[in-house]
Motif scaffolding. Structure first.
Motif, PDB file in Angstrom:
ATOM      1  N   PRO A   1       0.845  -1.198   0.000  1.00 32.78           N
ATOM      2  CA  PRO A   1       0.000   0.000   0.000  1.00 32.78           C
ATOM      3  C   PRO A   1       0.877   1.244   0.000  1.00 32.78           C
ATOM      4  O   PRO A   1       2.038   1.200   0.393  1.00 32.78           O
ATOM      5  CB  PRO A   1      -0.765  -0.127   1.322  1.00 32.78           C
ATOM      6  N   SER A   2       0.312   2.347  -0.426  1.00 33.83           N
ATOM      7  CA  SER A   2       1.057   3.609  -0.376  1.00 33.83           C
ATOM      8  C   SER A   2       0.998   4.158   1.041  1.00 33.83           C
ATOM      9  O   SER A   2       0.198   3.716   1.878  1.00 33.83           O
ATOM     10  CB  SER A   2       0.432   4.618  -1.342  1.00 33.83           C
ATOM     11  N   LEU A   3       1.828   5.147   1.306  1.00 35.28           N
ATOM     12  CA  LEU A   3       1.829   5.799   2.611  1.00 35.28           C
ATOM     13  C   LEU A   3       0.455   6.380   2.917  1.00 35.28           C
ATOM     14  O   LEU A   3      -0.068   6.230   4.023  1.00 35.28           O
ATOM     15  CB  LEU A   3       2.896   6.891   2.646  1.00 35.28           C
ATOM     16  N   GLU A   4      -0.151   7.011   1.930  1.00 32.72           N
ATOM     17  CA  GLU A   4      -1.478   7.603   2.125  1.00 32.72           C
ATOM     18  C   GLU A   4      -2.528   6.536   2.423  1.00 32.72           C
ATOM     19  O   GLU A   4      -3.408   6.738   3.252  1.00 32.72           O
ATOM     20  CB  GLU A   4      -1.897   8.414   0.889  1.00 32.72           C
ATOM     21  N   ASP A   5      -2.418   5.376   1.762  1.00 35.22           N
ATOM     22  CA  ASP A   5      -3.352   4.270   2.012  1.00 35.22           C
ATOM     23  C   ASP A   5      -3.234   3.780   3.453  1.00 35.22           C
ATOM     24  O   ASP A   5      -4.246   3.527   4.115  1.00 35.22           O
ATOM     25  CB  ASP A   5      -3.090   3.100   1.060  1.00 35.22           C
ATOM     26  N   ILE A   6      -2.000   3.628   3.919  1.00 38.45           N
ATOM     27  CA  ILE A   6      -1.774   3.164   5.288  1.00 38.45           C
ATOM     28  C   ILE A   6      -2.345   4.170   6.279  1.00 38.45           C
ATOM     29  O   ILE A   6      -3.051   3.799   7.217  1.00 38.45           O
ATOM     30  CB  ILE A   6      -0.269   2.934   5.544  1.00 38.45           C
ATOM     31  N   TRP A   7      -2.053   5.448   6.071  1.00 37.58           N
ATOM     32  CA  TRP A   7      -2.542   6.500   6.970  1.00 37.58           C
ATOM     33  C   TRP A   7      -4.071   6.519   6.980  1.00 37.58           C
ATOM     34  O   TRP A   7      -4.678   6.589   8.043  1.00 37.58           O
ATOM     35  CB  TRP A   7      -1.984   7.842   6.515  1.00 37.58           C
ATOM     36  N   GLN A   8      -4.674   6.444   5.801  1.00 35.15           N
ATOM     37  CA  GLN A   8      -6.130   6.461   5.690  1.00 35.15           C
ATOM     38  C   GLN A   8      -6.738   5.262   6.416  1.00 35.15           C
ATOM     39  O   GLN A   8      -7.689   5.403   7.178  1.00 35.15           O
ATOM     40  CB  GLN A   8      -6.537   6.454   4.208  1.00 35.15           C
ATOM     41  N   GLU A   9      -6.193   4.088   6.172  1.00 39.83           N
ATOM     42  CA  GLU A   9      -6.731   2.880   6.792  1.00 39.83           C
ATOM     43  C   GLU A   9      -6.566   2.921   8.311  1.00 39.83           C
ATOM     44  O   GLU A   9      -7.463   2.518   9.050  1.00 39.83           O
ATOM     45  CB  GLU A   9      -6.024   1.643   6.231  1.00 39.83           C
TER      46      GLU A   9
ATOM     47  N   LEU B   1       1.734  -5.193  12.002  1.00 43.21           N
ATOM     48  CA  LEU B   1       2.968  -4.673  12.581  1.00 43.21           C
ATOM     49  C   LEU B   1       3.689  -3.750  11.597  1.00 43.21           C
ATOM     50  O   LEU B   1       4.204  -2.697  11.989  1.00 43.21           O
ATOM     51  CB  LEU B   1       3.880  -5.825  13.010  1.00 43.21           C
ATOM     52  N   PHE B   2       3.712  -4.125  10.327  1.00 44.78           N
ATOM     53  CA  PHE B   2       4.314  -3.293   9.294  1.00 44.78           C
ATOM     54  C   PHE B   2       3.663  -1.906   9.286  1.00 44.78           C
ATOM     55  O   PHE B   2       4.327  -0.877   9.319  1.00 44.78           O
ATOM     56  CB  PHE B   2       4.147  -3.991   7.934  1.00 44.78           C
ATOM     57  N   LYS B   3       2.323  -1.884   9.260  1.00 47.46           N
ATOM     58  CA  LYS B   3       1.590  -0.611   9.209  1.00 47.46           C
ATOM     59  C   LYS B   3       1.755   0.169  10.513  1.00 47.46           C
ATOM     60  O   LYS B   3       1.930   1.392  10.500  1.00 47.46           O
ATOM     61  CB  LYS B   3       0.118  -0.865   8.911  1.00 47.46           C
ATOM     62  N   LYS B   4       1.722  -0.527  11.634  1.00 44.94           N
ATOM     63  CA  LYS B   4       1.888   0.125  12.931  1.00 44.94           C
ATOM     64  C   LYS B   4       3.255   0.803  13.010  1.00 44.94           C
ATOM     65  O   LYS B   4       3.364   1.942  13.472  1.00 44.94           O
ATOM     66  CB  LYS B   4       1.742  -0.909  14.043  1.00 44.94           C
ATOM     67  N   ASN B   5       4.301   0.119  12.575  1.00 44.30           N
ATOM     68  CA  ASN B   5       5.647   0.699  12.609  1.00 44.30           C
ATOM     69  C   ASN B   5       5.717   1.982  11.785  1.00 44.30           C
ATOM     70  O   ASN B   5       6.329   2.970  12.210  1.00 44.30           O
ATOM     71  CB  ASN B   5       6.687  -0.305  12.103  1.00 44.30           C
ATOM     72  N   ILE B   6       5.104   1.977  10.629  1.00 44.39           N
ATOM     73  CA  ILE B   6       5.129   3.156   9.766  1.00 44.39           C
ATOM     74  C   ILE B   6       4.338   4.301  10.398  1.00 44.39           C
ATOM     75  O   ILE B   6       4.825   5.435  10.481  1.00 44.39           O
ATOM     76  CB  ILE B   6       4.605   2.813   8.360  1.00 44.39           C
ATOM     77  N   VAL B   7       3.138   4.017  10.869  1.00 55.63           N
ATOM     78  CA  VAL B   7       2.305   5.067  11.480  1.00 55.63           C
ATOM     79  C   VAL B   7       3.005   5.658  12.702  1.00 55.63           C
ATOM     80  O   VAL B   7       3.074   6.873  12.864  1.00 55.63           O
ATOM     81  CB  VAL B   7       0.906   4.520  11.841  1.00 55.63           C
ATOM     82  N   HIS B   8       3.568   4.802  13.553  1.00 63.30           N
ATOM     83  CA  HIS B   8       4.222   5.301  14.760  1.00 63.30           C
ATOM     84  C   HIS B   8       5.478   6.109  14.431  1.00 63.30           C
ATOM     85  O   HIS B   8       5.768   7.091  15.126  1.00 63.30           O
ATOM     86  CB  HIS B   8       4.518   4.158  15.715  1.00 63.30           C
TER      87      HIS B   8
END
Length: 125
Positions: free
Chosen positions: A6-14, A53-60
């Motif tokens: 997913p893109s950064l924006e997709d991760i943030w949105q989700e 965990l992948f998405k959590k690491n990026i968001v944090h």
């Protein structure tokens, strides 16, 4: 959850707002703790846990670099943090390489929505 790559924006949105009419990951965590990430098989559960965990690491990582400021400027602060993260991802070569470069043990953060002098963003509507 969204599929791989997913893109950064997709991760943030989700994470904060949800996608395709589904609740956000933040809301699912609040409602169901970890049970919503369990799959029908161990392989699915492991894949869900790895993607989470992948998405959590990026968001944090983005939240850690969130510029301080007042809540009135939240949208601008959110945009600035995402732009900064995009630059870091470009320097890393990909979002996957960026995530791999992050410290494995993120510092403990206060839960979102607490009333303190924290610079963590609140989801925007």
């Amino acid at each position: 959850m969204l599929p791989h790559d997913p893109s950064l924006e997709d991760i943030w949105q989700e994470w904060f707002h949800g996608v395709n009419g589904k609740p956000s990951i933040l809301q699912l965590n609040k409602w169901f703790s970890t049970s919503w990430r369990r799959g029908s098989t161990k392989a699915i559960s492991n894949a869900n846990a790895a993607m989470y965990l992948f998405k959590k690491n990026i968001v944090h990582a983005i939240l850690q670099s969130f510029p301080p400021g007042s809540d009135e400027l939240l949208v601008e602060r959110e945009a600035a943090a995402l732009i900064s993260a995009k630059k870091r991802i470009e320097r890393a070569g990909s979002i996957n390489m960026f995530e791999r470069s992050l410290p494995k043990k993120a510092p403990k953060r206060k839960p979102m929505g607490t009333t303190s002098q924290s610079s963590a963003p609140q989801p925007t509507a």
